[in-house]
Every structure is written in structure tokens, then in C-alpha cells.
Design a protein around this motif. Structure first.
Motif, short mmCIF file in Angstrom:
data_model
loop_
_atom_site.label_atom_id
_atom_site.label_comp_id
_atom_site.label_asym_id
_atom_site.label_seq_id
_atom_site.Cartn_x
_atom_site.Cartn_y
_atom_site.Cartn_z
N SER A 174 61.52 32.22 -55.77
CA SER A 174 62.25 32.59 -54.56
C SER A 174 61.63 33.73 -53.75
O SER A 174 62.07 33.98 -52.64
CB SER A 174 63.70 32.91 -54.90
OG SER A 174 63.74 33.85 -55.94
N CYS A 234 56.07 32.98 -53.84
CA CYS A 234 56.42 31.72 -54.52
C CYS A 234 56.80 30.64 -53.50
O CYS A 234 56.40 29.49 -53.63
CB CYS A 234 57.59 31.93 -55.48
SG CYS A 234 57.12 32.70 -57.05
N GLU A 235 57.58 31.04 -52.48
CA GLU A 235 57.99 30.10 -51.43
C GLU A 235 56.78 29.46 -50.77
O GLU A 235 56.71 28.25 -50.56
CB GLU A 235 58.81 30.83 -50.35
CG GLU A 235 60.18 31.27 -50.79
CD GLU A 235 61.19 30.14 -50.69
OE1 GLU A 235 60.86 29.11 -50.09
OE2 GLU A 235 62.31 30.29 -51.24
N ARG A 251 54.93 27.14 -53.26
CA ARG A 251 55.68 25.90 -53.48
C ARG A 251 55.57 24.98 -52.25
O ARG A 251 55.28 23.79 -52.38
CB ARG A 251 57.14 26.21 -53.77
CG ARG A 251 58.00 24.98 -54.01
CD ARG A 251 59.49 25.31 -54.10
NE ARG A 251 59.97 26.10 -52.98
CZ ARG A 251 60.19 25.61 -51.76
NH1 ARG A 251 59.98 24.34 -51.50
NH2 ARG A 251 60.61 26.41 -50.78
#
Ligand code: ZN
Length: 247
Positions: free
Chosen positions: A216, A220-221, A224
Motif C-alpha cells: 500500500s 508498492c503501488e 504493482r
């Protein structure tokens, strides 16, 4: 066909710098790596560096033959200057100037200067870095113009050509996955998923299809979303994708 020059790759153990390292190993006759300890919160990154280097040597003998010394430089002075969410226990948020507080002022300028000084000593004339201006957080020291000016300043200040190469500058995170696949096939994308570190919070226990991390934070966002766009565009799923979370 390889470039006879020696290159020094700014290698953090993250996804971007791992792709840059593979790119340099494909291109240059001789490649060394440098990492910086600036008391970053996500210090697991430093452990990922040695693991990624070992895996590259093991899996790609032709790259292993070109891969020379790894250097770890103490840049702890950045932590003394303080006030960044990357070096202190602070929530990640946006500052009034439009930059996230993960921005460490002067970090890349200092890293490039230290790397150039090391390159000079090691007989390297190319610096390779994963800076990217297309889909990162707008860090001004990742912009192409900044790096072109740094290249000029370093070449003048050292009185020798110092070429700064940034293969990811104008591509997004999906294209970075695709570049990794082109360079090293599914084995390299699997290695990146499993062993590189991106998460700002240093989370390594949670395992997703795109790698380990909290899932999150902004880093990471970004990782991803890039992974998912690459998969949707037909990218090969790494062999280990979809494995259950690491205990
Ligand atoms: Zn995270």
C-alpha cells in the motif's frame, strides 16, 4: 556487441537498478556496482543487493564473466540532514511543494558525485542509474535535464568524460518489466519478483505476484500497477508468481 568501456552501476537492490544492472551487463565489457548506506529505513534493501548479485552470477555465466567488484559507500551524512520519510520514522505524505516527503534533498546528486569519484579511481567512464522521469514521484533529481547537467559538471570537475546512462528515463514501470524480460527472460523477471526490494516500509514477509512489500505504500503501488499493466500486455508471468505468502 559490447562497449569496451568500464561501467559503474548505481545498484540499490531495487527493481529499477537490477534492470539497469542487467542492461549494463548486456552492453559493457566490464561492470562494477556501487550501493549507498544512507541509514535508509528500508535497510533490507542492502541485504537484497548481495542476494541479487549472487543470483545473477549463478544464473547468467556470460554476465558473471563481466561483473566485477561491488562497493558499498557510507552516505550516512544524508541522515544527519534529516527530515525525510525515507530516513526517519514518519508517515509518507505530500509536502507543500508538491513532492512526497520521501524526497531526500540532494540524494541523487550526492550519489552521482560519490559514484563518479569511485568510477574515476576504478577506471570507469560510464555511470548507469535507474532514474526515471516518466512515472515516479516527480523527484527533481531524477529528471533528464538534471542528469545531463550533472554529467557535464562531473566531466568538467574530473577533467575526464563521465557518461551518465539512464536506460529507464523515459519508460514506465510496465516497460521496465518488459525490458527485464527482453534482457534475461522469465528467469530474470522471477529473480526481480523474488529478490529485489521496493517497499518504502521495508516489508518482506508479504509476498504478492509482483514481489514482496506492504502493498500500500507509493512504491508498492507503483510496482504493482506496472506489473499488472505488463501482464495485461502479454508479459510472461514469472514462474513463481502466485506462490502463497511467505510465512
Ligand atoms: Zn510498501
Amino acid at each position: 556487441m559490447s562497449d569496451a568501456r568500464r561501467a559503474l552501476v548505481l545498484f540499490s537492490g531495487g527493481q529499477d537498478s537490477t534492470v539497469c544492472l542487467a542492461w549494463a551487463l548486456e552492453r559493457f565489457a566490464s561492470v562494477e556496482t556501487v550501493g549507498f548506506d544512507y541509514r535508509q529505513r528500508h535497510r533490507v534493501e542492502l541485504g537484497c543487493r548481495t542476494r541479487v548479485l549472487a543470483e545473477l552470477r549463478r544464473g547468467w555465466p556470460r554476465w558473471a564473466a563481466r561483473l566485477g567488484d561491488d562497493h558499498l559507500v557510507d552516505a550516512g551524512v544524508l541522515a544527519q540532514l534529516g527530515n525525510s520519510a525515507l530516513t526517519q520514522q514518519r508517515a509518507i505524505e505530500w509536502q507543500a511543494d508538491g513532492l512526497p516527503n520521501t524526497f531526500v534533498p540532494g540524494r541523487n546528486l550526492l550519489f552521482l558525485t560519490l559514484a563518479a569519484a569511485l568510477a574515476y579511481r576504478r577506471g570507469a567512464s560510464v555511470l548507469v542509474g535507474g532514474m526515471c522521469e516518466t512515472d515516479f514521484s516527480g523527484y527533481p533529481d531524477c529528471r533528464d535535464e538534471t542528469l545531463r547537467m550533472m554529467q557535464r559538471a562531473l566531466s568538467l570537475g574530473l577533467a575526464t568524460p563521465m557518461d551518465i546512462q539512464t536506460p529507464l528515463m523515459f519508460i514506465d514501470k510496465a516497460a521496465t518489466w518488459a525490458l527485464a524480460e527482453t534482457l534475461g527472460g522469465p528467469a530474470l523477471t522471477s529473480l526481480i519478483v523474488e529478490h529485489t526490494h521496493t517497499c518504502y516500509l521495508g516489508e518482506r514477509r508479504l509476498r504478492h505476484a509482483w514481489g514482496r512489500g506492504c502493498g500500500s505504500c507509493p512504491a508498492c503501488e507503483l510496482r504493482r500497477a506496472g506489473f499488472e499493466r505488463w501482464q495485461q500486455a502479454g508479459g510472461d508471468a514469472p514462474a513463481s508468481a502466485g506462490a502463497p505468502p511467505h510465512p
